[in-house]
Write a protein that holds these residues in place. Structure first.
Motif, mmCIF file in Angstrom:
data_model
loop_
_atom_site.group_PDB
_atom_site.id
_atom_site.type_symbol
_atom_site.label_atom_id
_atom_site.label_comp_id
_atom_site.label_asym_id
_atom_site.label_seq_id
_atom_site.Cartn_x
_atom_site.Cartn_y
_atom_site.Cartn_z
ATOM 1 N N GLU A 98 0.832 -1.207 0.000
ATOM 2 C CA GLU A 98 0.000 0.000 0.000
ATOM 3 C C GLU A 98 0.864 1.253 0.000
ATOM 4 O O GLU A 98 0.558 2.231 -0.695
ATOM 5 C CB GLU A 98 -0.939 -0.001 1.207
ATOM 6 C CG GLU A 98 -2.030 -1.044 1.120
ATOM 7 C CD GLU A 98 -2.808 -1.222 2.413
ATOM 8 O OE1 GLU A 98 -3.992 -1.609 2.311
ATOM 9 O OE2 GLU A 98 -2.257 -0.998 3.510
ATOM 10 N N VAL A 99 1.949 1.240 0.779
ATOM 11 C CA VAL A 99 2.864 2.384 0.805
ATOM 12 C C VAL A 99 3.474 2.583 -0.577
ATOM 13 O O VAL A 99 3.561 3.706 -1.076
ATOM 14 C CB VAL A 99 3.973 2.186 1.867
ATOM 15 C CG1 VAL A 99 5.008 3.309 1.775
ATOM 16 C CG2 VAL A 99 3.372 2.133 3.266
ATOM 17 N N ALA A 100 3.894 1.499 -1.206
ATOM 18 C CA ALA A 100 4.479 1.575 -2.546
ATOM 19 C C ALA A 100 3.487 2.188 -3.530
ATOM 20 O O ALA A 100 3.864 3.003 -4.375
ATOM 21 C CB ALA A 100 4.909 0.183 -3.006
ATOM 22 N N SER A 101 2.236 1.819 -3.413
ATOM 23 C CA SER A 101 1.201 2.354 -4.292
ATOM 24 C C SER A 101 1.002 3.850 -4.062
ATOM 25 O O SER A 101 0.923 4.627 -5.015
ATOM 26 C CB SER A 101 -0.102 1.598 -4.060
ATOM 27 O OG SER A 101 -1.134 2.146 -4.831
ATOM 28 N N VAL A 102 0.939 4.264 -2.807
ATOM 29 C CA VAL A 102 0.749 5.684 -2.468
ATOM 30 C C VAL A 102 1.936 6.514 -2.962
ATOM 31 O O VAL A 102 1.762 7.587 -3.543
ATOM 32 C CB VAL A 102 0.579 5.866 -0.943
ATOM 33 C CG1 VAL A 102 0.680 7.333 -0.548
ATOM 34 C CG2 VAL A 102 -0.743 5.286 -0.491
ATOM 35 N N MET A 103 3.155 5.989 -2.762
ATOM 36 C CA MET A 103 4.361 6.725 -3.128
ATOM 37 C C MET A 103 4.730 6.551 -4.601
ATOM 38 O O MET A 103 5.618 7.241 -5.097
ATOM 39 C CB MET A 103 5.526 6.264 -2.252
ATOM 40 C CG MET A 103 5.363 6.617 -0.793
ATOM 41 S SD MET A 103 6.708 6.011 0.218
ATOM 42 C CE MET A 103 8.020 7.111 -0.281
ATOM 43 N N ARG A 104 4.059 5.606 -5.272
ATOM 44 C CA ARG A 104 4.350 5.278 -6.672
ATOM 45 C C ARG A 104 5.807 4.860 -6.862
ATOM 46 O O ARG A 104 6.508 5.354 -7.761
ATOM 47 C CB ARG A 104 3.988 6.444 -7.588
ATOM 48 C CG ARG A 104 2.499 6.712 -7.603
ATOM 49 C CD ARG A 104 2.086 7.500 -8.820
ATOM 50 N NE ARG A 104 0.662 7.478 -9.000
ATOM 51 C CZ ARG A 104 -0.148 8.480 -8.697
ATOM 52 N NH1 ARG A 104 0.333 9.588 -8.206
ATOM 53 N NH2 ARG A 104 -1.436 8.367 -8.894
ATOM 54 N N VAL A 105 6.239 3.948 -5.984
ATOM 55 C CA VAL A 105 7.576 3.348 -6.075
ATOM 56 C C VAL A 105 7.412 1.835 -5.933
ATOM 57 O O VAL A 105 6.311 1.345 -5.673
ATOM 58 C CB VAL A 105 8.528 3.892 -4.982
ATOM 59 C CG1 VAL A 105 8.753 5.391 -5.149
ATOM 60 C CG2 VAL A 105 7.987 3.596 -3.587
#
Length: 59
Positions: A8-15
């Motif tokens: 989810e963090v990766a999705s929010v940060m787009r990384v």
């Protein structure tokens, strides 16, 4: 307090998830361990992005 998974963090940060793991292991992004996975406080993700944005603007 809301906690996000690494995905989810990766999705929010787009990384990538690997980038999130690097940030967690380096201490740049605080996280707690739940079993074998990490959870990151949602507020800390937004703070990290805000600080990164401010650093880019002032550079």
């Amino acid at each position: 307090m809301v906690f996000l998974t690494v995905a989810e963090v990766a999705s929010v940060m787009r990384v990538s998830k690997m980038t999130v793991y690097r940030l967690v292991h380096s201490g740049e992004l605080p996280a707690i361990r739940v079993g074998r996975s990490f959870r990151v406080p949602e507020q800390k993700v937004h703070e990290y992005l805000q600080e990164s944005y401010v650093r880019l603007q002032s550079a």
